[in-house]
Design a protein around this motif. Structure first.
Motif, PDB file in Angstrom:
ATOM      1  N   LEU A 119      29.177   9.373  -5.621  1.00 51.96           N
ATOM      2  CA  LEU A 119      29.108   8.733  -6.930  1.00 51.96           C
ATOM      3  C   LEU A 119      29.165   7.210  -6.816  1.00 51.96           C
ATOM      4  CD1 LEU A 119      29.081   9.151 -10.006  1.00 51.96           C
ATOM      5  CD2 LEU A 119      31.578   9.218  -9.932  1.00 51.96           C
ATOM      6  N   PHE A 158      16.441  -4.049 -25.330  1.00 48.28           N
ATOM      7  CA  PHE A 158      15.574  -2.890 -25.126  1.00 48.28           C
ATOM      8  C   PHE A 158      15.374  -2.614 -23.627  1.00 48.28           C
ATOM      9  CE2 PHE A 158      13.347  -0.949 -28.901  1.00 48.28           C
ATOM     10  CZ  PHE A 158      14.330  -1.313 -29.805  1.00 48.28           C
ATOM     11  N   MET A 161      18.236  -0.656 -22.593  1.00 42.04           N
ATOM     12  CA  MET A 161      18.138   0.739 -23.035  1.00 42.04           C
ATOM     13  C   MET A 161      17.148   1.522 -22.172  1.00 42.04           C
ATOM     14  SD  MET A 161      18.679   0.892 -27.143  1.00 42.04           S
ATOM     15  CE  MET A 161      18.195  -0.609 -27.949  1.00 42.04           C
ATOM     16  N   GLN A 164      18.769   2.355 -18.975  1.00 42.34           N
ATOM     17  CA  GLN A 164      19.776   3.391 -19.174  1.00 42.34           C
ATOM     18  C   GLN A 164      19.109   4.762 -19.299  1.00 42.34           C
ATOM     19  OE1 GLN A 164      23.200   2.710 -19.217  1.00 42.34           O
ATOM     20  NE2 GLN A 164      23.161   4.906 -18.900  1.00 42.34           N
ATOM     21  N   LEU A 165      18.048   4.790 -20.094  1.00 38.45           N
ATOM     22  CA  LEU A 165      17.380   6.056 -20.393  1.00 38.45           C
ATOM     23  C   LEU A 165      16.808   6.713 -19.143  1.00 38.45           C
ATOM     24  CD1 LEU A 165      16.953   7.638 -22.969  1.00 38.45           C
ATOM     25  CD2 LEU A 165      14.740   6.509 -23.260  1.00 38.45           C
ATOM     26  N   ILE A 168      18.415   9.750 -17.152  1.00 40.19           N
ATOM     27  CA  ILE A 168      18.357  11.202 -17.383  1.00 40.19           C
ATOM     28  C   ILE A 168      17.773  11.883 -16.145  1.00 40.19           C
ATOM     29  CG2 ILE A 168      18.173  11.333 -19.907  1.00 40.19           C
ATOM     30  CD1 ILE A 168      15.091  11.740 -19.391  1.00 40.19           C
ATOM     31  N   ARG A 195       9.936  16.790 -18.459  1.00 41.16           N
ATOM     32  CA  ARG A 195      10.864  15.715 -18.800  1.00 41.16           C
ATOM     33  C   ARG A 195      10.202  14.349 -18.653  1.00 41.16           C
ATOM     34  NH1 ARG A 195      15.981  17.602 -20.132  1.00 41.16           N
ATOM     35  NH2 ARG A 195      15.445  19.666 -20.894  1.00 41.16           N
ATOM     36  N   LEU A 198       8.209  13.919 -21.852  1.00 42.45           N
ATOM     37  CA  LEU A 198       9.084  13.596 -22.989  1.00 42.45           C
ATOM     38  C   LEU A 198       9.673  12.191 -22.855  1.00 42.45           C
ATOM     39  CD1 LEU A 198      10.770  17.088 -23.240  1.00 42.45           C
ATOM     40  CD2 LEU A 198       9.361  16.031 -25.029  1.00 42.45           C
ATOM     41  N   LEU A 206      10.024   4.059 -28.733  1.00 39.31           N
ATOM     42  CA  LEU A 206      10.866   2.858 -28.736  1.00 39.31           C
ATOM     43  C   LEU A 206      10.014   1.604 -28.916  1.00 39.31           C
ATOM     44  CD1 LEU A 206      13.447   3.812 -25.966  1.00 39.31           C
ATOM     45  CD2 LEU A 206      13.908   3.517 -28.405  1.00 39.31           C
TER      46      LEU A 206
ATOM     47  N   HIS B 123      33.307   9.086 -15.035  1.00 42.47           N
ATOM     48  CA  HIS B 123      32.213  10.024 -14.846  1.00 42.47           C
ATOM     49  C   HIS B 123      32.600  11.410 -15.353  1.00 42.47           C
ATOM     50  CE1 HIS B 123      28.450  11.241 -13.096  1.00 42.47           C
ATOM     51  NE2 HIS B 123      29.062  12.263 -12.521  1.00 42.47           N
ATOM     52  N   GLU B 156      16.497  19.771 -27.241  1.00 39.31           N
ATOM     53  CA  GLU B 156      17.435  19.718 -26.122  1.00 39.31           C
ATOM     54  C   GLU B 156      17.198  18.474 -25.256  1.00 39.31           C
ATOM     55  OE1 GLU B 156      17.742  23.435 -24.016  1.00 39.31           O
ATOM     56  OE2 GLU B 156      18.992  22.464 -22.488  1.00 39.31           O
ATOM     57  N   ALA B 157      15.949  18.232 -24.911  1.00 37.63           N
ATOM     58  CA  ALA B 157      15.646  17.059 -24.075  1.00 37.63           C
ATOM     59  C   ALA B 157      15.983  15.769 -24.820  1.00 37.63           C
ATOM     60  CB  ALA B 157      14.176  17.067 -23.664  1.00 37.63           C
ATOM     61  N   PHE B 158      15.736  15.744 -26.136  1.00 41.41           N
ATOM     62  CA  PHE B 158      16.058  14.538 -26.897  1.00 41.41           C
ATOM     63  C   PHE B 158      17.580  14.368 -27.018  1.00 41.41           C
ATOM     64  CE2 PHE B 158      12.523  12.156 -29.084  1.00 41.41           C
ATOM     65  CZ  PHE B 158      11.569  12.536 -28.167  1.00 41.41           C
ATOM     66  N   GLU B 160      19.689  15.193 -24.745  1.00 43.34           N
ATOM     67  CA  GLU B 160      20.062  14.600 -23.442  1.00 43.34           C
ATOM     68  C   GLU B 160      19.787  13.103 -23.427  1.00 43.34           C
ATOM     69  OE1 GLU B 160      18.177  16.466 -20.041  1.00 43.34           O
ATOM     70  OE2 GLU B 160      19.358  18.276 -20.306  1.00 43.34           O
ATOM     71  N   MET B 161      18.636  12.707 -23.975  1.00 37.12           N
ATOM     72  CA  MET B 161      18.295  11.281 -23.981  1.00 37.12           C
ATOM     73  C   MET B 161      19.250  10.489 -24.864  1.00 37.12           C
ATOM     74  SD  MET B 161      14.196  10.857 -23.605  1.00 37.12           S
ATOM     75  CE  MET B 161      13.294  12.268 -24.185  1.00 37.12           C
ATOM     76  N   GLN B 164      22.447  10.048 -23.070  1.00 38.77           N
ATOM     77  CA  GLN B 164      22.275   9.071 -21.998  1.00 38.77           C
ATOM     78  C   GLN B 164      22.275   7.643 -22.561  1.00 38.77           C
ATOM     79  OE1 GLN B 164      22.017   9.998 -18.638  1.00 38.77           O
ATOM     80  NE2 GLN B 164      22.493   7.833 -18.477  1.00 38.77           N
ATOM     81  N   LEU B 165      21.531   7.485 -23.637  1.00 40.53           N
ATOM     82  CA  LEU B 165      21.351   6.151 -24.210  1.00 40.53           C
ATOM     83  C   LEU B 165      22.675   5.558 -24.684  1.00 40.53           C
ATOM     84  CD1 LEU B 165      18.909   4.369 -24.600  1.00 40.53           C
ATOM     85  CD2 LEU B 165      18.630   5.298 -26.897  1.00 40.53           C
ATOM     86  N   LEU B 167      25.324   5.474 -23.336  1.00 37.10           N
ATOM     87  CA  LEU B 167      26.082   4.856 -22.240  1.00 37.10           C
ATOM     88  C   LEU B 167      25.806   3.365 -22.068  1.00 37.10           C
ATOM     89  CD1 LEU B 167      26.329   7.507 -19.415  1.00 37.10           C
ATOM     90  CD2 LEU B 167      27.855   7.045 -21.308  1.00 37.10           C
ATOM     91  N   ILE B 168      24.808   2.811 -22.780  1.00 39.68           N
ATOM     92  CA  ILE B 168      24.692   1.338 -22.733  1.00 39.68           C
ATOM     93  C   ILE B 168      26.000   0.710 -23.215  1.00 39.68           C
ATOM     94  CG2 ILE B 168      22.184   1.024 -22.996  1.00 39.68           C
ATOM     95  CD1 ILE B 168      22.860   0.391 -26.011  1.00 39.68           C
ATOM     96  N   ARG B 170      28.938   1.464 -22.393  1.00 38.96           N
ATOM     97  CA  ARG B 170      29.920   1.273 -21.322  1.00 38.96           C
ATOM     98  C   ARG B 170      29.940  -0.215 -20.943  1.00 38.96           C
ATOM     99  NH1 ARG B 170      30.081   2.581 -14.971  1.00 38.96           N
ATOM    100  NH2 ARG B 170      32.298   2.297 -14.854  1.00 38.96           N
ATOM    101  N   ASP B 171      28.773  -0.737 -20.658  1.00 35.03           N
ATOM    102  CA  ASP B 171      28.652  -2.131 -20.234  1.00 35.03           C
ATOM    103  C   ASP B 171      28.869  -3.096 -21.410  1.00 35.03           C
ATOM    104  OD1 ASP B 171      27.920  -4.192 -18.333  1.00 35.03           O
ATOM    105  OD2 ASP B 171      26.084  -4.371 -19.526  1.00 35.03           O
ATOM    106  N   TYR B 199      20.881  -0.187 -31.223  1.00 35.10           N
ATOM    107  CA  TYR B 199      21.006   1.216 -30.825  1.00 35.10           C
ATOM    108  C   TYR B 199      20.588   2.117 -31.988  1.00 35.10           C
ATOM    109  CZ  TYR B 199      23.425   5.557 -29.557  1.00 35.10           C
ATOM    110  OH  TYR B 199      23.734   6.854 -29.283  1.00 35.10           O
ATOM    111  N   ALA B 202      16.929   2.141 -32.118  1.00 34.67           N
ATOM    112  CA  ALA B 202      16.385   3.005 -31.053  1.00 34.67           C
ATOM    113  C   ALA B 202      16.414   4.474 -31.497  1.00 34.67           C
ATOM    114  CB  ALA B 202      17.176   2.809 -29.759  1.00 34.67           C
TER     115      ALA B 202
END
Lengths: 230, 230
Positions: A119, A158, A161, A164-165, A168, A195, A198, A206, B123, B156-158, B160-161, B164-165, B167-168, B170-171, B199, B202
């Motif tokens: 990690l 952007f 983003m 980040q994206l 996945i 994926r 998508l 975006l 994590h 489902e895939a969206f 996940e996105m 993920q997104l 997590l911007i 975090r920073d 965000y 987005a």
């Protein structure tokens, strides 16, 4: 046997090679500085002459891994015949080409980087890649916006983003590689292709482009990447 | 003094409390199982009765941290009077409310979780949060699509996105907290508000909604979150 004197940049590159080999074999957490100097045939003093710590070596290795792929993609970014959309699509095409060309190495790298005991290594490589990519993607978005092609309220935010994206694919790639290893190549390829498609649609949206404008996916890519030998 | 007999779920909750306190104070990597049992006043045997390893405890702690915030948001998700858009906006509103209500605790948690020595802890918390959130967000997107409000090629895939997104932050949050700590509250609040607004845009675009439909940001939120005492 006389001691071979090598220039410092050669020595530090050799140390990075040794460390990379060991990290990939055993994981970052399971490799000590002693393991690395033994493998490299150097003294502890020599190691610390080049790197203040194992952490510092990790940072240098991450930067090198990230820089290698960007160097390959540089020509696309400097191609004056391309507009913003052309550059972005060429970047995806170049990245796919690199992934297929170097498929066995890339598959192994991904597999190792996504292991839980790596990690810290993954995080560093991602950080280094982001630092290299941020100005490039920001610039690409700004130019595309100035050309009237992309609708981007804030190129820098952007770009963050987008970077980040793309993560996945850490999980998606890991799942696809596991499926492929278990012999389910069809399922693995379908997951990865789907994926990518998508993800391309997400980038389209975006940037307020019609769905299907950004070519992140390409028919046959996932299979080529997963099957390219050895 | 007679030994106090407590039900196992109380004991394991106490162990988690102790571990959380120590991880927050010193970092996950710098806390040993011995530190935890000393703090909890338990034997090593008792510790290993509840958790197979420090890793297993980390996992349980991550799940608890993630579940706590979701439990608070549950009513919104079950509100039958809301459509997809209403639910999503209520989710953001609820999350902002929680963040302001628990601001001092949240700020400290974020600050600790985003420290480099707590990468493994972060994590795990993120993984646990994703596992809880994935079915909720997928369901929310699917319902919104069925209502004709969201344009989502693959819920489902969206989902996940989206996860993920987020997590911007975090920073972004780390940078804002550092600025606030240095006394630059205005700059910190501007950064956080601005990134929440972008965000939201987005998310709008990913769902093919007009910019400004999703209310991730709210005037005054960042300042309230950063300044709420003590």
């Amino acid at each position: 046997m006389p001691r071979v004197i090598k220039p410092p940049e050669i020595r530090s590159a050799e140390l990075l090679d040794c460390a990379q080999r060991l990290f990939f074999e055993r994981g970052y957490d399971n490799t000590t500085v002693n393991d690395i100097i033994r493998e490299a045939g150097l003294s502890k003093g020599a190691f610390y002459y080049y790197f203040a710590s194992k952490e510092a070596l990790l940072e240098a290795l991450a930067t090198r891994l990230a820089r290698d792929s960007f160097t390959e993609l540089q020509p696309v970014l400097n191609d004056p015949s391309l507009d913003g959309l052309g550059r972005l699509n060429a970047l995806f095409a170049g990245s796919r080409r690199l992934n297929v060309e170097l498929a066995p190495h890339m598959r192994r790298t991904f597999f190792v980087l996504f292991r839980p005991e790596n990690l810290a290594l993954f995080h560093r490589v991602d950080q280094a890649a982001r630092e290299l990519a941020m100005p490039i993607i920001t610039d690409l978005l700004r130019k595309g916006r100035d050309e009237g092609i992309f609708d981007v309220p804030d190129p820098e935010a952007f770009a963050e983003m987008f970077l980040q994206l793309r993560l996945i694919f850490r999980d998606v790639m890991h799942r696809a590689l596991l499926k492929a290893e278990q012999g389910n190549i069809d399922e693995a390829a379908r997951l990865l292709d789907d994926r990518l498609r998508l993800y391309g649609i997400a980038i389209d949206r975006l940037l307020k482009l019609p769905d299907g404008t950004i070519e992140a996916a390409q028919p046959g890519f996932a299979r080529a990447f997963l099957e390219a030998g050895p």
